[in-house]
Write a protein that holds these residues in place. Structure first.
Motif, PDB file in Angstrom:
ATOM      1  N   THR A   1       0.815  -1.212   0.000  1.00 42.41           N
ATOM      2  CA  THR A   1       0.000   0.000   0.000  1.00 42.41           C
ATOM      3  C   THR A   1       0.849   1.262   0.000  1.00 42.41           C
ATOM      4  O   THR A   1       0.608   2.195  -0.779  1.00 42.41           O
ATOM      5  CB  THR A   1      -0.940  -0.006   1.216  1.00 42.41           C
ATOM      6  OG1 THR A   1      -1.718  -1.204   1.200  1.00 42.41           O
ATOM      7  CG2 THR A   1      -1.863   1.201   1.179  1.00 42.41           C
ATOM      8  N   ASN A   2       1.845   1.319   0.888  1.00 36.67           N
ATOM      9  CA  ASN A   2       2.695   2.513   0.948  1.00 36.67           C
ATOM     10  C   ASN A   2       3.368   2.801  -0.382  1.00 36.67           C
ATOM     11  O   ASN A   2       3.481   3.961  -0.807  1.00 36.67           O
ATOM     12  CB  ASN A   2       3.772   2.330   2.025  1.00 36.67           C
ATOM     13  CG  ASN A   2       3.199   2.378   3.420  1.00 36.67           C
ATOM     14  OD1 ASN A   2       2.056   2.783   3.608  1.00 36.67           O
ATOM     15  ND2 ASN A   2       3.964   1.951   4.393  1.00 36.67           N
ATOM     16  N   ASP A   3       3.799   1.752  -1.055  1.00 40.04           N
ATOM     17  CA  ASP A   3       4.512   1.938  -2.318  1.00 40.04           C
ATOM     18  C   ASP A   3       3.594   2.468  -3.406  1.00 40.04           C
ATOM     19  O   ASP A   3       4.009   3.309  -4.218  1.00 40.04           O
ATOM     20  CB  ASP A   3       5.144   0.612  -2.748  1.00 40.04           C
ATOM     21  CG  ASP A   3       6.041   0.033  -1.668  1.00 40.04           C
ATOM     22  OD1 ASP A   3       6.975   0.723  -1.261  1.00 40.04           O
ATOM     23  OD2 ASP A   3       5.785  -1.094  -1.229  1.00 40.04           O
ATOM     24  N   PHE A   4       2.361   2.005  -3.444  1.00 39.33           N
ATOM     25  CA  PHE A   4       1.416   2.528  -4.434  1.00 39.33           C
ATOM     26  C   PHE A   4       1.119   4.005  -4.182  1.00 39.33           C
ATOM     27  O   PHE A   4       1.012   4.804  -5.124  1.00 39.33           O
ATOM     28  CB  PHE A   4       0.124   1.716  -4.406  1.00 39.33           C
ATOM     29  CG  PHE A   4       0.242   0.353  -5.037  1.00 39.33           C
ATOM     30  CD1 PHE A   4       0.370   0.219  -6.411  1.00 39.33           C
ATOM     31  CD2 PHE A   4       0.248  -0.787  -4.260  1.00 39.33           C
ATOM     32  CE1 PHE A   4       0.485  -1.033  -7.003  1.00 39.33           C
ATOM     33  CE2 PHE A   4       0.364  -2.048  -4.834  1.00 39.33           C
ATOM     34  CZ  PHE A   4       0.487  -2.163  -6.208  1.00 39.33           C
ATOM     35  N   ILE A   5       1.010   4.385  -2.914  1.00 39.83           N
ATOM     36  CA  ILE A   5       0.745   5.787  -2.594  1.00 39.83           C
ATOM     37  C   ILE A   5       1.938   6.657  -2.973  1.00 39.83           C
ATOM     38  O   ILE A   5       1.783   7.721  -3.602  1.00 39.83           O
ATOM     39  CB  ILE A   5       0.421   5.933  -1.091  1.00 39.83           C
ATOM     40  CG1 ILE A   5      -0.884   5.198  -0.759  1.00 39.83           C
ATOM     41  CG2 ILE A   5       0.312   7.398  -0.696  1.00 39.83           C
ATOM     42  CD1 ILE A   5      -1.208   5.165   0.716  1.00 39.83           C
ATOM     43  N   VAL A   6       3.141   6.227  -2.623  1.00 36.95           N
ATOM     44  CA  VAL A   6       4.339   7.001  -2.939  1.00 36.95           C
ATOM     45  C   VAL A   6       4.565   7.052  -4.446  1.00 36.95           C
ATOM     46  O   VAL A   6       4.962   8.086  -4.999  1.00 36.95           O
ATOM     47  CB  VAL A   6       5.563   6.405  -2.220  1.00 36.95           C
ATOM     48  CG1 VAL A   6       6.838   7.110  -2.644  1.00 36.95           C
ATOM     49  CG2 VAL A   6       5.397   6.496  -0.710  1.00 36.95           C
ATOM     50  N   LEU A   7       4.295   5.939  -5.145  1.00 36.64           N
ATOM     51  CA  LEU A   7       4.439   5.931  -6.602  1.00 36.64           C
ATOM     52  C   LEU A   7       3.467   6.918  -7.248  1.00 36.64           C
ATOM     53  O   LEU A   7       3.839   7.644  -8.185  1.00 36.64           O
ATOM     54  CB  LEU A   7       4.199   4.517  -7.131  1.00 36.64           C
ATOM     55  CG  LEU A   7       4.315   4.338  -8.650  1.00 36.64           C
ATOM     56  CD1 LEU A   7       5.718   4.676  -9.122  1.00 36.64           C
ATOM     57  CD2 LEU A   7       3.935   2.920  -9.055  1.00 36.64           C
ATOM     58  N   ALA A   8       2.247   6.969  -6.748  1.00 35.53           N
ATOM     59  CA  ALA A   8       1.268   7.926  -7.284  1.00 35.53           C
ATOM     60  C   ALA A   8       1.726   9.360  -7.020  1.00 35.53           C
ATOM     61  O   ALA A   8       1.611  10.239  -7.902  1.00 35.53           O
ATOM     62  CB  ALA A   8      -0.100   7.667  -6.655  1.00 35.53           C
ATOM     63  N   ALA A   9       2.252   9.623  -5.816  1.00 37.11           N
ATOM     64  CA  ALA A   9       2.738  10.971  -5.506  1.00 37.11           C
ATOM     65  C   ALA A   9       3.921  11.344  -6.399  1.00 37.11           C
ATOM     66  O   ALA A   9       4.012  12.485  -6.880  1.00 37.11           O
ATOM     67  CB  ALA A   9       3.138  11.040  -4.034  1.00 37.11           C
ATOM     68  N   TRP A  10       4.839  10.387  -6.612  1.00 37.28           N
ATOM     69  CA  TRP A  10       5.974  10.643  -7.498  1.00 37.28           C
ATOM     70  C   TRP A  10       5.497  10.973  -8.907  1.00 37.28           C
ATOM     71  O   TRP A  10       5.958  11.951  -9.529  1.00 37.28           O
ATOM     72  CB  TRP A  10       6.898   9.420  -7.492  1.00 37.28           C
ATOM     73  CG  TRP A  10       8.119   9.554  -8.347  1.00 37.28           C
ATOM     74  CD1 TRP A  10       8.691  10.713  -8.798  1.00 37.28           C
ATOM     75  CD2 TRP A  10       8.934   8.485  -8.863  1.00 37.28           C
ATOM     76  NE1 TRP A  10       9.800  10.436  -9.553  1.00 37.28           N
ATOM     77  CE2 TRP A  10       9.975   9.097  -9.605  1.00 37.28           C
ATOM     78  CE3 TRP A  10       8.889   7.099  -8.756  1.00 37.28           C
ATOM     79  CZ2 TRP A  10      10.945   8.333 -10.253  1.00 37.28           C
ATOM     80  CZ3 TRP A  10       9.860   6.353  -9.392  1.00 37.28           C
ATOM     81  CH2 TRP A  10      10.879   6.966 -10.128  1.00 37.28           C
ATOM     82  N   GLY A  11       4.569  10.190  -9.425  1.00 33.92           N
ATOM     83  CA  GLY A  11       4.059  10.448 -10.764  1.00 33.92           C
ATOM     84  C   GLY A  11       3.350  11.789 -10.880  1.00 33.92           C
ATOM     85  O   GLY A  11       3.537  12.525 -11.858  1.00 33.92           O
ATOM     86  N   MET A  12       2.546  12.129  -9.872  1.00 30.39           N
ATOM     87  CA  MET A  12       1.822  13.413  -9.913  1.00 30.39           C
ATOM     88  C   MET A  12       2.790  14.587  -9.869  1.00 30.39           C
ATOM     89  O   MET A  12       2.623  15.569 -10.609  1.00 30.39           O
ATOM     90  CB  MET A  12       0.836  13.476  -8.742  1.00 30.39           C
ATOM     91  CG  MET A  12      -0.342  12.527  -8.864  1.00 30.39           C
ATOM     92  SD  MET A  12      -1.359  12.503  -7.381  1.00 30.39           S
ATOM     93  CE  MET A  12      -1.833  14.224  -7.268  1.00 30.39           C
ATOM     94  N   LEU A  13       3.810  14.511  -9.007  1.00 32.36           N
ATOM     95  CA  LEU A  13       4.781  15.594  -8.939  1.00 32.36           C
ATOM     96  C   LEU A  13       5.541  15.737 -10.252  1.00 32.36           C
ATOM     97  O   LEU A  13       5.742  16.858 -10.752  1.00 32.36           O
ATOM     98  CB  LEU A  13       5.762  15.338  -7.790  1.00 32.36           C
ATOM     99  CG  LEU A  13       5.255  15.564  -6.371  1.00 32.36           C
ATOM    100  CD1 LEU A  13       6.299  15.134  -5.359  1.00 32.36           C
ATOM    101  CD2 LEU A  13       4.890  17.026  -6.153  1.00 32.36           C
ATOM    102  N   ALA A  14       5.974  14.612 -10.807  1.00 32.92           N
ATOM    103  CA  ALA A  14       6.751  14.668 -12.053  1.00 32.92           C
ATOM    104  C   ALA A  14       5.911  15.239 -13.198  1.00 32.92           C
ATOM    105  O   ALA A  14       6.366  16.142 -13.920  1.00 32.92           O
ATOM    106  CB  ALA A  14       7.263  13.268 -12.405  1.00 32.92           C
ATOM    107  N   VAL A  15       4.698  14.741 -13.380  1.00 33.77           N
ATOM    108  CA  VAL A  15       3.842  15.224 -14.471  1.00 33.77           C
ATOM    109  C   VAL A  15       3.490  16.690 -14.271  1.00 33.77           C
ATOM    110  O   VAL A  15       3.505  17.494 -15.225  1.00 33.77           O
ATOM    111  CB  VAL A  15       2.571  14.352 -14.566  1.00 33.77           C
ATOM    112  CG1 VAL A  15       1.582  14.953 -15.553  1.00 33.77           C
ATOM    113  CG2 VAL A  15       2.938  12.930 -14.983  1.00 33.77           C
ATOM    114  N   SER A  16       3.187  17.084 -13.038  1.00 35.11           N
ATOM    115  CA  SER A  16       2.832  18.486 -12.770  1.00 35.11           C
ATOM    116  C   SER A  16       4.015  19.401 -13.051  1.00 35.11           C
ATOM    117  O   SER A  16       3.859  20.462 -13.681  1.00 35.11           O
ATOM    118  CB  SER A  16       2.374  18.641 -11.322  1.00 35.11           C
ATOM    119  OG  SER A  16       1.263  17.823 -11.046  1.00 35.11           O
ATOM    120  N   GLY A  17       5.205  19.027 -12.583  1.00 36.94           N
ATOM    121  CA  GLY A  17       6.374  19.861 -12.819  1.00 36.94           C
ATOM    122  C   GLY A  17       6.720  19.978 -14.286  1.00 36.94           C
ATOM    123  O   GLY A  17       7.026  21.075 -14.778  1.00 36.94           O
TER     124      GLY A  17
END
Length: 577
Positions: free
Chosen positions: A489-505
């Motif tokens: 679970t933690n990894d899916f949440i962190v992976l989603a946060a990483w993807g959102m930050l990268a795409v947004s930036g």
């Protein structure tokens, strides 16, 4: 009188019926507590919870063993406190074992239907245990039946060792099954299909829930790794060994993550199998005063990666606009990474000192890269450094996948050549669109720094994307380790946060830089041109600005005046008449 007798005859049947309906009577169920003081009653295939105290050893007994059972494996598990299991009250090296995951093989004699074991602990505190006896027939292979390395005559145990880099398991080879009262087959006289050389070993790995270090969770999950059907249903098969292979397997150590390992030995000729005694590890110590399993990391690590993440977050959204700041970030990564490898391999300096020196070296590397751009303005050289950092992350992600466990990449030369080719390929592919390469690097590298900071506070497997590469560069034997990690679970949440930050930036920078120059002009040329303009244009107010040396002397004079005593006002001499 007859009805009374009938009622008395039905009473025992009712008691038996009630006992049969209890949960502990079901197959594979769990039972708790002692049957009597100093005596524990066990049933085949049923787990039992109990506590061991130092001054009160226990005796385990198993009755009513079926005649088609050839041997038994009695296994005992605890979280981190050692317990001892023995065939007799007197502890002998070849008839007892001490540890957290231990088991003994009991070869049954003809007509034998009962066997006993002795259990005790030398720990000062009570030890919570779970135990189970498992039965096997004459067709099943005997785990550890051809042991020549360890103390027990027949050793079904898996021996585990770990350090920061890798976790290694060892086990003794198995032997073919045999009937009661007969001699075991010879181990090393023949190597054909009629000997133990036909046996195969499947190594399984099971990840417990992340951040769960409780004793109850471990003992509960160990029950999923004791018997052959449960192991196949719940765990992941990592590798299959033959009799020609060494019975040693290495894995990447996962600090603070509970992992259970087990080995199933198979007889392909008879289509039978048997399980060794499962073993578990957290790759850390529960009793260490510093750096134990309950600590989430060193303070120095948290400070370092928190500051690194703040800079990375800025680069993720504004890196291309603030070009010099991004170059400092890239130079910090390149110099810091190679300096940490160098200082770790060559010196025995403590971790905190290494981290401080790495931060200093990284800062020097960042300043040097900014200075090189300011003075020489070679855009291709700077973008090569930027592209290599992105290529490093892409290559690390590639080997983080199951591709990294291929046998061919256990050779260091093959691994590093392939890794370098992937890393160099990224700047080569994007050489025609340098601005896109720069924005992609800002987005992915800057957002990944946040992932590393999260790992210093909360466990996540995504940090091992780069940590596995660092381990391989620091430790020679890491090349033989399987780099499997849990994805929960933690990894899916962190992976989603990483993807959102990268795409947004990336999206924000592409939209903001639309219509702007691709890169800023050469700073040194601008400074030189501005200096010449000021020298030749007397109408420019800056033309009349004093030289730098005179301005510095003036500033020093003002500072010196602050410390001089003020002279009093008024006449100090008498008037001359």
């Amino acid at each position: 009188m007859a009805p009374a007798l009938a009622a008395m005859g039905l009473l025992p049947l009712l008691v038996l019926a009630v006992l049969a309906l209890e949960p502990g009577a079901a197959s594979g169920a769990e039972t708790v507590g002692n049957s009597s003081e100093g005596l524990l009653e066990f049933s085949v295939g049923k787990f039992r919870y109990f506590k061991l105290n130092r001054p009160f050893p226990e005796e385990a007994i198993l009755r009513h063993i079926s005649s088609n059972v050839t041997f038994l494996i009695f296994q005992l598990h605890s979280q981190y406190q050692n317990t001892t299991i023995s065939f007799s009250e007197m502890l002998l090296p070849n008839a007892s074992g001490t540890g957290t995951d231990k088991g003994l093989v009991f070869i049954l004699r003809p007509e034998q239907s009962m066997c006993t074991w002795h259990l005790e602990t030398l720990d000062s505190k009570p030890v919570q245990n779970v135990a189970i006896p498992l039965s096997y027939s004459e067709r099943d292979p005997v785990p550890g039946g051809c042991n020549l390395e360890f103390d027990l005559d027949i050793d079904p145990n898996i021996y585990l060792q770990y350090n920061f880099f890798e976790t290694t398991i060892k086990f003794a080879p198995a032997n073919l099954g045999y009937a009661r009262g007969t001699a075991p087959p010879p181990c090393d006289i023949e190597t054909g299909q009629d000997s133990r050389w036909r046996l195969q070993y499947d190594v399984y790995q099971y990840f417990m829930p992340e951040n769960d270090l409780t004793e109850e969770a471990l003992l509960r999950h160990l029950q999923r790794m004791a018997e052959v059907p449960q192991v196949k249903a719940n765990a992941v098969k990592v590798v299959t060994l033959t009799a020609d292979d060494k019975t040693i397997v290495s894995f990447s150590s996962l600090w603070g993550q509970g992992v259970i390992y087990n080995v199933i030995v198979r007889d392909p000729f008879l289509n039978t199998s048997a399980a060794y005694v499962p073993v578990h590890t957290y790759a850390c110590s529960f009793e260490a005063e510093e750096g134990n399993c309950f600590s989430l990391g060193r303070v120095s690590t948290k400070v370092f990666f928190t500051l690194f993440a703040l800079l990375g977050l800025f680069i993720c959204f504004f890196g291309h606009r603030f070009w010099k700041t991004e170059l400092f970030f890239i130079g910090f990564i390149l110099m810091g990474f190679f300096f940490y490898i160098l200082i770790t391999r060559l010196t025995p300096i403590k971790y905190d000192v290494r981290l401080i020196l790495t931060a200093l070296a990284g800062s020097i590397g960042g300043i040097c890269l900014v200075a090189a751009w300011w003075r020489f303005g070679i855009l291709v050289l700077c973008m090569l450094c930027v592209g290599l950092v992105l290529g490093f992350l892409v290559s690390s992600v590639t080997f983080f996948t199951p591709l990294g466990n291929l046998k061919i990449f256990r050779d260091d030369a093959v691994f590093w050549v392939t890794f370098s080719c992937i890393a160099v390929l990224i700047p080569v592919v994007f050489m025609g669109c340098l601005r896109i390469l720069n924005i992609l690097t800002c987005g992915f590298i800057g957002s990944y720094s946040v992932v590393l900071a999260i790992d210093s506070y909360l466990y996540t497997s995504l940090s091992y994307i780069t940590l596995n590469v660092l381990k391989r560069a620091l430790h020679v034997d890491f090349r033989r380790a399987f780099v499997n990690v849990p994805f929960q679970t933690n990894d899916f949440i962190v992976l989603a946060a990483w993807g959102m930050l990268a795409v947004s930036g990336i999206t924000l920078q592409i939209r903001r830089e639309r219509g702007q120059p691709f890169f800023p002009p050469h700073p040194y040329m601008l400074w030189k041109r501005e200096r010449e303009r000021r020298v030749t244009n007397i109408l420019d107010p800056s033309y009349h600005i004093p030289p730098l040396r005179e301005r510095l002397y003036g500033q020093l004079a003002q500072i010196k005046a602050l410390f001089q005593k003020e002279q009093p006002a008024g006449e100090r001499t008498p008037l001359l008449l």
